[in-house]
Design a protein around this motif. Structure first.
Motif, PDB file in Angstrom:
ATOM      1  N   LEU A   1      15.090   7.262  -2.290  1.00  8.21           N
ATOM      2  CA  LEU A   1      14.145   8.367  -2.451  1.00  8.21           C
ATOM      3  C   LEU A   1      13.352   8.651  -1.182  1.00  8.21           C
ATOM      4  CD1 LEU A   1      12.685   7.730  -6.028  1.00  8.21           C
ATOM      5  CD2 LEU A   1      14.650   9.128  -5.356  1.00  8.21           C
ATOM      6  N   SER A   2      13.250   7.680  -0.296  1.00  8.59           N
ATOM      7  CA  SER A   2      12.459   7.865   0.919  1.00  8.59           C
ATOM      8  C   SER A   2      13.213   8.634   1.998  1.00  8.59           C
ATOM      9  CB  SER A   2      12.022   6.514   1.487  1.00  8.59           C
ATOM     10  OG  SER A   2      13.140   5.784   1.978  1.00  8.59           O
ATOM     11  N   ALA A   3      14.530   8.800   1.829  1.00 10.03           N
ATOM     12  CA  ALA A   3      15.345   9.401   2.882  1.00 10.03           C
ATOM     13  C   ALA A   3      14.888  10.811   3.239  1.00 10.03           C
ATOM     14  CB  ALA A   3      16.816   9.413   2.458  1.00 10.03           C
ATOM     15  N   LYS A   4      14.478  11.591   2.229  1.00  9.96           N
ATOM     16  CA  LYS A   4      14.086  12.977   2.506  1.00  9.96           C
ATOM     17  C   LYS A   4      12.732  13.092   3.193  1.00  9.96           C
ATOM     18  CE  LYS A   4      12.088  14.129  -2.042  1.00  9.96           C
ATOM     19  NZ  LYS A   4      12.199  15.079  -3.174  1.00  9.96           N
ATOM     20  N   PHE A   5      12.012  11.963   3.321  1.00  8.82           N
ATOM     21  CA  PHE A   5      10.710  11.981   3.995  1.00  8.82           C
ATOM     22  C   PHE A   5      10.774  11.358   5.393  1.00  8.82           C
ATOM     23  CE2 PHE A   5       9.681  11.580  -0.609  1.00  8.82           C
ATOM     24  CZ  PHE A   5       9.130  12.841  -0.771  1.00  8.82           C
ATOM     25  N   LYS A   6      11.974  11.109   5.891  1.00  2.00           N
ATOM     26  CA  LYS A   6      12.119  10.524   7.218  1.00  2.00           C
ATOM     27  C   LYS A   6      11.499  11.439   8.266  1.00  2.00           C
ATOM     28  CE  LYS A   6      15.565   8.609  10.390  1.00  2.00           C
ATOM     29  NZ  LYS A   6      17.022   8.375  10.632  1.00  2.00           N
ATOM     30  N   GLY A   7      10.653  10.877   9.113  1.00  3.49           N
ATOM     31  CA  GLY A   7      10.017  11.667  10.164  1.00  3.49           C
ATOM     32  C   GLY A   7       8.693  12.282   9.759  1.00  3.49           C
ATOM     33  N   ILE A   8       8.306  12.118   8.490  1.00  3.17           N
ATOM     34  CA  ILE A   8       7.031  12.655   8.008  1.00  3.17           C
ATOM     35  C   ILE A   8       6.048  11.492   7.878  1.00  3.17           C
ATOM     36  CG2 ILE A   8       5.857  13.971   6.195  1.00  3.17           C
ATOM     37  CD1 ILE A   8       8.596  15.145   5.464  1.00  3.17           C
ATOM     38  N   VAL A   9       4.917  11.588   8.568  1.00  2.51           N
ATOM     39  CA  VAL A   9       3.971  10.484   8.638  1.00  2.51           C
ATOM     40  C   VAL A   9       2.573  10.951   8.228  1.00  2.51           C
ATOM     41  CG1 VAL A   9       5.295   9.415  10.507  1.00  2.51           C
ATOM     42  CG2 VAL A   9       3.379  10.926  11.067  1.00  2.51           C
ATOM     43  N   VAL A  10       1.672  10.003   8.106  1.00  2.00           N
ATOM     44  CA  VAL A  10       0.267  10.320   7.870  1.00  2.00           C
ATOM     45  C   VAL A  10      -0.336  10.776   9.198  1.00  2.00           C
ATOM     46  CG1 VAL A  10      -1.989   9.432   7.193  1.00  2.00           C
ATOM     47  CG2 VAL A  10       0.081   8.616   6.027  1.00  2.00           C
ATOM     48  N   GLY A  11      -0.796  12.020   9.242  1.00  6.86           N
ATOM     49  CA  GLY A  11      -1.382  12.565  10.461  1.00  6.86           C
ATOM     50  C   GLY A  11      -2.875  12.801  10.302  1.00  6.86           C
ATOM     51  N   LYS A  12      -3.604  12.641  11.384  1.00  5.72           N
ATOM     52  CA  LYS A  12      -5.054  12.863  11.363  1.00  5.72           C
ATOM     53  C   LYS A  12      -5.398  14.038  12.273  1.00  5.72           C
ATOM     54  CE  LYS A  12      -9.550  10.702  12.188  1.00  5.72           C
ATOM     55  NZ  LYS A  12     -10.263   9.446  12.556  1.00  5.72           N
ATOM     56  N   VAL A  13      -6.135  15.001  11.740  1.00  2.00           N
ATOM     57  CA  VAL A  13      -6.591  16.145  12.539  1.00  2.00           C
ATOM     58  C   VAL A  13      -7.814  15.688  13.336  1.00  2.00           C
ATOM     59  CG1 VAL A  13      -7.493  18.500  12.496  1.00  2.00           C
ATOM     60  CG2 VAL A  13      -5.720  17.806  10.851  1.00  2.00           C
ATOM     61  N   VAL A  14      -7.648  15.571  14.644  1.00  3.10           N
ATOM     62  CA  VAL A  14      -8.750  15.077  15.483  1.00  3.10           C
ATOM     63  C   VAL A  14      -9.597  16.214  16.044  1.00  3.10           C
ATOM     64  CG1 VAL A  14      -7.576  12.927  16.054  1.00  3.10           C
ATOM     65  CG2 VAL A  14      -7.233  14.926  17.500  1.00  3.10           C
ATOM     66  N   SER A  15      -9.059  17.432  16.013  1.00  2.00           N
ATOM     67  CA  SER A  15      -9.862  18.586  16.416  1.00  2.00           C
ATOM     68  C   SER A  15      -9.278  19.839  15.786  1.00  2.00           C
ATOM     69  CB  SER A  15      -9.913  18.738  17.938  1.00  2.00           C
ATOM     70  OG  SER A  15      -8.661  19.146  18.452  1.00  2.00           O
TER      71      SER A  15
ATOM     72  N   VAL B   1      -2.989   5.892   9.599  1.00  2.00           N
ATOM     73  CA  VAL B   1      -2.465   6.995  10.410  1.00  2.00           C
ATOM     74  C   VAL B   1      -1.169   6.553  11.084  1.00  2.00           C
ATOM     75  CG1 VAL B   1      -2.911   8.504  12.392  1.00  2.00           C
ATOM     76  CG2 VAL B   1      -4.755   7.958  10.786  1.00  2.00           C
ATOM     77  N   GLY B   2      -0.129   7.365  10.954  1.00  2.00           N
ATOM     78  CA  GLY B   2       1.171   7.055  11.539  1.00  2.00           C
ATOM     79  C   GLY B   2       2.147   6.412  10.583  1.00  2.00           C
ATOM     80  N   GLU B   3       1.664   5.958   9.418  1.00  2.00           N
ATOM     81  CA  GLU B   3       2.560   5.335   8.433  1.00  2.00           C
ATOM     82  C   GLU B   3       3.483   6.387   7.832  1.00  2.00           C
ATOM     83  OE1 GLU B   3       2.250   2.353   4.552  1.00  2.00           O
ATOM     84  OE2 GLU B   3       0.546   3.615   5.072  1.00  2.00           O
ATOM     85  N   ASN B   4       4.726   5.991   7.597  1.00  2.00           N
ATOM     86  CA  ASN B   4       5.660   6.912   6.950  1.00  2.00           C
ATOM     87  C   ASN B   4       5.110   7.347   5.605  1.00  2.00           C
ATOM     88  OD1 ASN B   4       8.139   7.129   4.858  1.00  2.00           O
ATOM     89  ND2 ASN B   4       8.750   7.931   6.849  1.00  2.00           N
ATOM     90  N   ILE B   5       5.230   8.622   5.288  1.00  2.00           N
ATOM     91  CA  ILE B   5       4.588   9.167   4.090  1.00  2.00           C
ATOM     92  C   ILE B   5       5.189   8.584   2.813  1.00  2.00           C
ATOM     93  CG2 ILE B   5       6.024  11.213   3.649  1.00  2.00           C
ATOM     94  CD1 ILE B   5       2.173  11.111   3.783  1.00  2.00           C
ATOM     95  N   ALA B   6       6.457   8.233   2.829  1.00  2.00           N
ATOM     96  CA  ALA B   6       7.083   7.653   1.639  1.00  2.00           C
ATOM     97  C   ALA B   6       6.443   6.307   1.306  1.00  2.00           C
ATOM     98  CB  ALA B   6       8.586   7.496   1.846  1.00  2.00           C
ATOM     99  N   ALA B   7       6.223   5.485   2.327  1.00  2.00           N
ATOM    100  CA  ALA B   7       5.575   4.192   2.105  1.00  2.00           C
ATOM    101  C   ALA B   7       4.115   4.382   1.720  1.00  2.00           C
ATOM    102  CB  ALA B   7       5.688   3.330   3.359  1.00  2.00           C
ATOM    103  N   ALA B   8       3.441   5.334   2.362  1.00  2.00           N
ATOM    104  CA  ALA B   8       2.018   5.568   2.099  1.00  2.00           C
ATOM    105  C   ALA B   8       1.764   6.018   0.670  1.00  2.00           C
ATOM    106  CB  ALA B   8       1.476   6.608   3.077  1.00  2.00           C
ATOM    107  N   LEU B   9       2.669   6.839   0.137  1.00  2.00           N
ATOM    108  CA  LEU B   9       2.479   7.388  -1.211  1.00  2.00           C
ATOM    109  C   LEU B   9       3.281   6.640  -2.278  1.00  2.00           C
ATOM    110  CD1 LEU B   9       2.506  11.250  -0.510  1.00  2.00           C
ATOM    111  CD2 LEU B   9       0.575   9.660  -0.566  1.00  2.00           C
TER     112      LEU B   9
END
Length: 208
Positions: free
Chosen positions: A40-54, A144-152
């Motif tokens: 199930l994580s395959a479709k989220f490859k390359g999508i990470v937790v991002g932080k808007v710094v500005s 921040v930077g963690e793969n979204i599949a693992a994060a969620l």
């Protein structure tokens, strides 16, 4: 019968020592024919937790924002049109080269004359919701930077087993777990498995 590898690992301590693919092979050899194994994580490859710094107003578009997004190691300039984008908040971020669940490949593009490298994502763009608008706001507890599949908690593998009429006992996770336990010399933990929930704070709609 669709079986969650993660759930089996919870009720069969020690199962995590073998991969879902290895487990599927052993099940097939033991008489429970496996039709497919889906990561199930395959479709989220390359999508990470991002932080808007500005966040700044786009120089040539009233409804667009010019953001700097951090992945923990790198920072990217991103043009975003969502009303709920905000400094210091966390959102799913599709990095360059990512293929989105719907097939879109993320590349550096120009939006109203300004380069945008990557994309901040909504729940709908991740195929987690049909109706959500605006970006998917994530909990500040995530890394921040963690793969979204693992994060969620979406990094599961589903094993689809073809159950024959004489194997009604295998029409549940508990039943399959008993087979696996006998096969691998493990002990089933019959403590009820807690319901799972996606670990994000909310999906806030854009207000145009």
């Amino acid at each position: 019968m669709k079986i969650s590898y993660n759930w089996l690992c919870e009720i069969l301590p020690g199962l995590e020592k073998i991969t879902a693919i290895e487990l599927a092979d052993k099940l097939s050899l033991s008489g429970l024919e496996v039709d497919s194994v889906t990561d199930l994580s395959a479709k989220f490859k390359g999508i990470v937790v991002g932080k808007v710094v500005s966040k700044e107003k786009h120089p040539d578009a009233d409804k667009l924002s010019l953001c700097q997004v951090s992945t923990g190691k790198e920072q990217f300039q991103v043009v975003c049109g969502a009303a709920n984008v905000a400094k210091d908040k966390l959102f799913p971020f599709a990095t360059l080269g990512t293929t989105m669940p719907a097939g879109l490949v993320i590349k550096t593009i120009k939006l109203r004359g300004v380069e945008s490298s990557g994309m901040l994502c909504s729940a709908k763009e991740l195929e987690l919701s049909e109706e959500a608008e605006g970006l998917l706001e994530l909990s500040h507890e995530l890394v921040v930077g963690e793969n979204i599949a693992a994060a969620l908690g979406l990094n599961d593998v589903i094993i689809d087993i073809d159950i024959t009429p004489n194997r009604g006992d295998a029409l549940s996770h508990w039943g399959v777990a008993c087979d696996v336990a006998a096969l691998l010399g493990l002990r089933v933990d019959f403590t009820p498995v807690a319901p799972k929930s996606i670990d994000y704070k909310s999906v806030k709609p854009s207000i145009e």
